[in-house]
Design a protein around this motif. Sequence first.
Motif, PDB file in Angstrom:
ATOM      1  N   UNK A   1      17.916 -10.043  24.440  1.00  0.00           N
ATOM      2  CA  UNK A   1      19.036  -9.104  24.497  1.00  0.00           C
ATOM      3  C   UNK A   1      19.765  -9.088  23.161  1.00  0.00           C
ATOM      4  N   UNK A   2      20.160  -7.898  22.725  1.00  0.00           N
ATOM      5  CA  UNK A   2      20.779  -7.745  21.419  1.00  0.00           C
ATOM      6  C   UNK A   2      22.297  -7.823  21.491  1.00  0.00           C
ATOM      7  N   UNK A   3      22.864  -8.524  20.515  1.00  0.00           N
ATOM      8  CA  UNK A   3      24.309  -8.544  20.361  1.00  0.00           C
ATOM      9  C   UNK A   3      24.726  -7.227  19.707  1.00  0.00           C
ATOM     10  N   UNK A   4      26.042  -6.989  19.560  1.00  0.00           N
ATOM     11  CA  UNK A   4      26.490  -5.744  18.960  1.00  0.00           C
ATOM     12  C   UNK A   4      27.840  -5.903  18.299  1.00  0.00           C
ATOM     13  N   UNK A   5      28.558  -4.792  18.125  1.00  0.00           N
ATOM     14  CA  UNK A   5      29.861  -4.806  17.454  1.00  0.00           C
ATOM     15  C   UNK A   5      30.957  -4.961  18.491  1.00  0.00           C
ATOM     16  N   UNK A   6      31.145  -3.921  19.308  1.00  0.00           N
ATOM     17  CA  UNK A   6      32.168  -3.992  20.341  1.00  0.00           C
ATOM     18  C   UNK A   6      31.664  -4.649  21.601  1.00  0.00           C
ATOM     19  N   UNK A   7      30.354  -4.510  21.873  1.00  0.00           N
ATOM     20  CA  UNK A   7      29.714  -5.103  23.049  1.00  0.00           C
ATOM     21  C   UNK A   7      28.257  -5.384  22.738  1.00  0.00           C
ATOM     22  N   UNK A   8      27.611  -6.191  23.600  1.00  0.00           N
ATOM     23  CA  UNK A   8      26.173  -6.335  23.517  1.00  0.00           C
ATOM     24  C   UNK A   8      25.517  -5.014  23.889  1.00  0.00           C
ATOM     25  N   UNK A   9      24.247  -4.827  23.498  1.00  0.00           N
ATOM     26  CA  UNK A   9      23.561  -3.557  23.747  1.00  0.00           C
ATOM     27  C   UNK A   9      23.533  -3.213  25.237  1.00  0.00           C
TER      28      UNK A   9
ATOM     29  N   UNK B   1      25.293 -21.344  17.394  1.00  0.00           N
ATOM     30  CA  UNK B   1      24.958 -20.116  18.118  1.00  0.00           C
ATOM     31  C   UNK B   1      26.015 -19.035  18.068  1.00  0.00           C
ATOM     32  N   UNK B   2      26.556 -18.760  16.882  1.00  0.00           N
ATOM     33  CA  UNK B   2      27.662 -17.802  16.788  1.00  0.00           C
ATOM     34  C   UNK B   2      27.204 -16.376  17.082  1.00  0.00           C
ATOM     35  N   UNK B   3      27.976 -15.693  17.918  1.00  0.00           N
ATOM     36  CA  UNK B   3      27.753 -14.290  18.270  1.00  0.00           C
ATOM     37  C   UNK B   3      29.064 -13.528  18.110  1.00  0.00           C
ATOM     38  N   UNK B   4      28.995 -12.203  18.165  1.00  0.00           N
ATOM     39  CA  UNK B   4      30.177 -11.419  17.884  1.00  0.00           C
ATOM     40  C   UNK B   4      30.863 -10.764  19.062  1.00  0.00           C
ATOM     41  N   UNK B   5      30.098 -10.393  20.106  1.00  0.00           N
ATOM     42  CA  UNK B   5      30.672  -9.500  21.125  1.00  0.00           C
ATOM     43  C   UNK B   5      30.680 -10.059  22.543  1.00  0.00           C
ATOM     44  N   UNK B   6      30.290 -11.320  22.740  1.00  0.00           N
ATOM     45  CA  UNK B   6      30.173 -11.849  24.099  1.00  0.00           C
ATOM     46  C   UNK B   6      31.520 -11.991  24.790  1.00  0.00           C
ATOM     47  N   UNK B   7      32.530 -12.425  24.046  1.00  0.00           N
ATOM     48  CA  UNK B   7      33.864 -12.515  24.651  1.00  0.00           C
ATOM     49  C   UNK B   7      34.381 -11.125  25.004  1.00  0.00           C
TER      50      UNK B   7
END
Length: 524
Positions: free
Chosen positions: A461-469, A267-273
Motif C-alpha cells: 500500500x502506498x503512502x501519500x501527502x494528505x492520506x494514503x492512496x 519506519x517514518x511515514x507521512x500520512x498515517x496519522x
Amino acid sequence: MIDDLMQKYAVFSLDAAGDTLSNMYKQGEYMEAIASTGATIFLFSGGGNDVVAGGNLAAHLFDYDPAKSPAQHLRPSFNLILDEAIGIYAKLVRQIAQKFPSVHIVCHGYDYTRPAKGPWLGKPMESKGIEDRELQRAIARVMIDRFNEKLFLLQQTSARLHYIDCRNTVSPDEWFDELHPTNSGYQKVAVKFAEVIDEISAKTRDVDYQVKAARSKQSSERARAAIPASVGKVAIPSAKAKGGPTGRSIHIGLNAVDPDHYAGWSGELGACEFDAEDMHGIATGLGYQAKLLLTRDATRENVIAEIQSAANDLVPGDILFVSYSGHGSQLPDFNGDEDDANDETWCLYDAQLIDDELYELWSKFKEGVRVLVLSDSCHSGSVVKAIQPGASDAIAKVTLPLARVMPPAFANKTFRQNREFYTSMGSSLSTKEAQSVRSATNSPISCSVRLISGCQDNQESLDGIGNGAFTAALLTVWNHGRFDRNYKDFHDAILKRMPDTQSPNHFTIGPRNPVFDAQTPFAI
C-alpha cells in the motif's frame, strides 16, 4: 483577479499580500467568515510565498554546476518546503469539510514565473552563480511543476476540493514582475476561476437563503452562549440511540515505530496519522464511541486492550469499527495455517500484531456483533485471518519509495532480534487455538467480520501527502457521507480509483449477516 471576479460575483475578501500558508491556517479567519456570510464557495490562494521559500530560495539551491540539470540545482530541502505546504493545505481542507460539508474549496497552482532581478527568484539564483536566464526559468519551471503536481494529488482526497491548473495561461509579455502578471494576465486567470465557479454555482442552493440561514444560526448560537451555565449543560449525544445498537470504533495511525524493537528502523511515514484522524472524524460524526491511537500510543497493549474491551461490552446488533494505517509486514508461520508460510502483521509502535492474534480477538465477540476493519497497510489482504477464495498469485508485487511496508532486511533483523518473542507468540496458538484458526471456514467465529484492505497479501500500500492512496480513494468515494450504496459497491468504487499495482481486498469471515451486507458503509 478578485477585482475581476467582483464584477460578477459577491466576494468577501480576506486576502493579505505576502501571507504564508501556516499563518493563514493558524489565524483561521476564513472559518468565521464562511459562517457569517453563508458562502457556498471558498477561494483559497496560498503557497506562492512558500514555494519561493519566503525570499530565502538561495538556501535551497546548489551552486551553479554546468553538469547539473535544472532539477539537480534544487536541494532536497525544497521538497520538504512543498511537503509542509501541502500538509497545511490538507489540514485546511479537512477543517472546512468537517465544519462546512456543503462548502466547495477552489485552489490553484501557479503559472510559469519569469525570473528577473527580483528578490524572490533572480537575485537568490544569481547569488548561487546561476546567472543564465534560460536556466533560471527552467529551474523555476521545475519548482512550479512540483507544486502543481502535489495540489493535483491532494485534489483526489476530497470531492469538495477543486484545483485549477494555471500553467501556460499568462503570456511571456504579460508579467509585471517575476511573480505577478499584468492586469491582462490576471484577467485570463480570472476567466479560469469563473468557469469553475459557474460550474459549482449551478449545483448549489439559493445563496440568499443560505445567508439568512447562516446569520439566523449565528444569532441563535450567540443567544445560547448568553445563557448562564447554571441553567443547564448540553449533553454529549450517545453513540447508542434509544433502543438501538451501539457503535464503538478504534482508529490506529503510525507515522513511525520504535527503532529499539525494529532493529534500528523507525519506519517514518507521512500520512498515517491523517488517515486515522479522518476515520475518527467519520466515526464521531456518525455517533460512534471513538478511540484514537496515534504512533506512540498505538502499542500492542493498547490496541489489544481496546479490542478486548469492545468484545466484553458489545452485544448482538452492535458494531465495532477498526481502522489501521501504518506499515504491514510478514513473519514466519508457526502453526501451519498459511499456504505461503507467512503470517501477515500490523507494525504497531513497540512490536508487531499477528493476524492469528487478531482472529483470536474476533473469536471473543458475541454472536450477532458486526466488526468492520479497514487496513491501509502492506500485505493486508487477509490480515484479519482468512484465506481469500480465488485470490490470484499473478498480482504484481511492487516496491515504491512511499510503500507502507517494512523493508525485508529490517523485517528479518527484527525477527532475529526478537526471535523468542515471536516464536512464543506463534507457538502459543499451537494446540486448540491453532486448530480453531485452521478450521475457520468450517467452524466460523460467532461475530461477522468484514475487511476492506488497502491491497492484497502480495502487494504493498502506498503512502501519500494528505492520506494514503487507499484512504484517499475511500474518502473520495465516501464523499462526506453521500455514498448511499452497500459495502460491495463501496469496495468496487474504491477499486476503480486505485493504481494497477494496488488492489484493495474485500471479504468477510464468520456467519453471514445480510443486514450488514446491505448497509451503507459505517452505518451503526
